[in-house]
Write a protein that holds these residues in place. Sequence first.
Motif, PDB file in Angstrom:
ATOM      1  N   UNK A   3     -71.071 -59.825 -50.110  1.00 18.26           N
ATOM      2  CA  UNK A   3     -70.490 -59.075 -51.217  1.00 18.26           C
ATOM      3  C   UNK A   3     -69.869 -59.968 -52.264  1.00 18.26           C
ATOM      4  N   UNK A   4     -69.600 -61.215 -51.940  1.00 15.84           N
ATOM      5  CA  UNK A   4     -69.096 -62.136 -52.950  1.00 15.84           C
ATOM      6  C   UNK A   4     -69.591 -63.535 -52.632  1.00 15.84           C
ATOM      7  N   UNK A   5     -69.560 -64.377 -53.659  1.00 20.14           N
ATOM      8  CA  UNK A   5     -70.049 -65.740 -53.482  1.00 20.14           C
ATOM      9  C   UNK A   5     -69.105 -66.516 -52.575  1.00 20.14           C
ATOM     10  N   UNK A   6     -69.677 -67.239 -51.658  1.00 23.92           N
ATOM     11  CA  UNK A   6     -68.915 -68.161 -50.825  1.00 23.92           C
ATOM     12  C   UNK A   6     -69.469 -69.550 -51.079  1.00 23.92           C
ATOM     13  N   UNK A   7     -68.916 -70.535 -50.383  1.00 18.89           N
ATOM     14  CA  UNK A   7     -69.396 -71.898 -50.579  1.00 18.89           C
ATOM     15  C   UNK A   7     -70.837 -72.070 -50.122  1.00 18.89           C
ATOM     16  N   UNK A   8     -71.292 -71.227 -49.210  1.00 17.50           N
ATOM     17  CA  UNK A   8     -72.627 -71.413 -48.672  1.00 17.50           C
ATOM     18  C   UNK A   8     -73.581 -70.250 -48.949  1.00 17.50           C
ATOM     19  N   UNK A  77     -88.457 -70.221 -58.147  1.00 21.23           N
ATOM     20  CA  UNK A  77     -87.781 -70.303 -56.854  1.00 21.23           C
ATOM     21  C   UNK A  77     -87.418 -71.741 -56.513  1.00 21.23           C
ATOM     22  N   UNK A  78     -88.315 -72.667 -56.794  1.00 23.25           N
ATOM     23  CA  UNK A  78     -88.028 -74.087 -56.541  1.00 23.25           C
ATOM     24  C   UNK A  78     -86.850 -74.569 -57.406  1.00 23.25           C
ATOM     25  N   UNK A  79     -86.818 -74.089 -58.629  1.00 21.39           N
ATOM     26  CA  UNK A  79     -85.716 -74.443 -59.521  1.00 21.39           C
ATOM     27  C   UNK A  79     -84.388 -73.919 -58.960  1.00 21.39           C
ATOM     28  N   UNK A  80     -84.390 -72.672 -58.473  1.00 22.80           N
ATOM     29  CA  UNK A  80     -83.184 -72.104 -57.871  1.00 22.80           C
ATOM     30  C   UNK A  80     -82.775 -72.899 -56.629  1.00 22.80           C
ATOM     31  N   UNK A  81     -83.759 -73.302 -55.845  1.00 21.37           N
ATOM     32  CA  UNK A  81     -83.493 -74.062 -54.618  1.00 21.37           C
ATOM     33  C   UNK A  81     -82.809 -75.386 -54.946  1.00 21.37           C
ATOM     34  N   UNK A  82     -83.240 -76.042 -56.012  1.00 21.71           N
ATOM     35  CA  UNK A  82     -82.604 -77.287 -56.444  1.00 21.71           C
ATOM     36  C   UNK A  82     -81.197 -77.039 -56.970  1.00 21.71           C
ATOM     37  N   UNK A  83     -81.038 -75.934 -57.674  1.00 21.15           N
ATOM     38  CA  UNK A  83     -79.746 -75.604 -58.291  1.00 21.15           C
ATOM     39  C   UNK A  83     -78.688 -75.267 -57.241  1.00 21.15           C
ATOM     40  N   UNK A  84     -79.097 -74.551 -56.211  1.00 21.93           N
ATOM     41  CA  UNK A  84     -78.164 -74.104 -55.178  1.00 21.93           C
ATOM     42  C   UNK A  84     -78.495 -74.792 -53.843  1.00 21.93           C
ATOM     43  N   UNK A  85     -78.389 -76.100 -53.832  1.00 18.98           N
ATOM     44  CA  UNK A  85     -78.660 -76.890 -52.629  1.00 18.98           C
ATOM     45  C   UNK A  85     -77.762 -76.443 -51.482  1.00 18.98           C
TER      46      UNK A  85
END
Length: 179
Positions: A3-8, A77-85
């Motif tokens: 429901x909310x952003x966490x560190x992971x 999707x690959x771009x998102x994967x790099x952005x949110x390692x």
Amino acid sequence: MITKETEDAVLLYIDETHIRSYHVLRSTWSEVGRQKQVPTFGHHAHVSRFGAVNVHDGETVLHQTTAANAATFLDFLRMLKERYLDCLMVLVLDNARIHHAKMVKEFLREEGQCFHFIYLPPYSPQLNPIERLWKWLKDTVIANVFHKDRNDIIQAITRFVNYIHERPEEVLQRLGCAG
């Protein structure tokens, strides 16, 4: 459910759109007896974009492409994967064919452990806040405006993207997600 952003983990609403140089007239003020006119040149340039919006902080991730298909969706999707390692990405998206393509399923099986897709019901764009971002983009970039070519459209989109990246609070307000 997240429901909310966490560190992971991060919750993102994603979609794709096409910005075409169809000369759209929207309601606007003009002098009595002088209708607003937008010239045309007989062919229509376009730009496609994939986008993701975080409805908790107003952050947007936008990716320009020449077309919206399964291959370009994988690029996004690959771009998102790099952005949110090292982050679980919960992606809320519509049921477009490209989101279910064989190559997308293979990608998710092989290297998509960081993604969790939540599909919206068919014909429910009102449930995806990024649709309101696309409307804002199109109202700003193409409504009542003449673009002479694709590069002109790209420049207008770039100005819009720069504007929203500096104003995440306004993004949240426009999407109806501000508290």
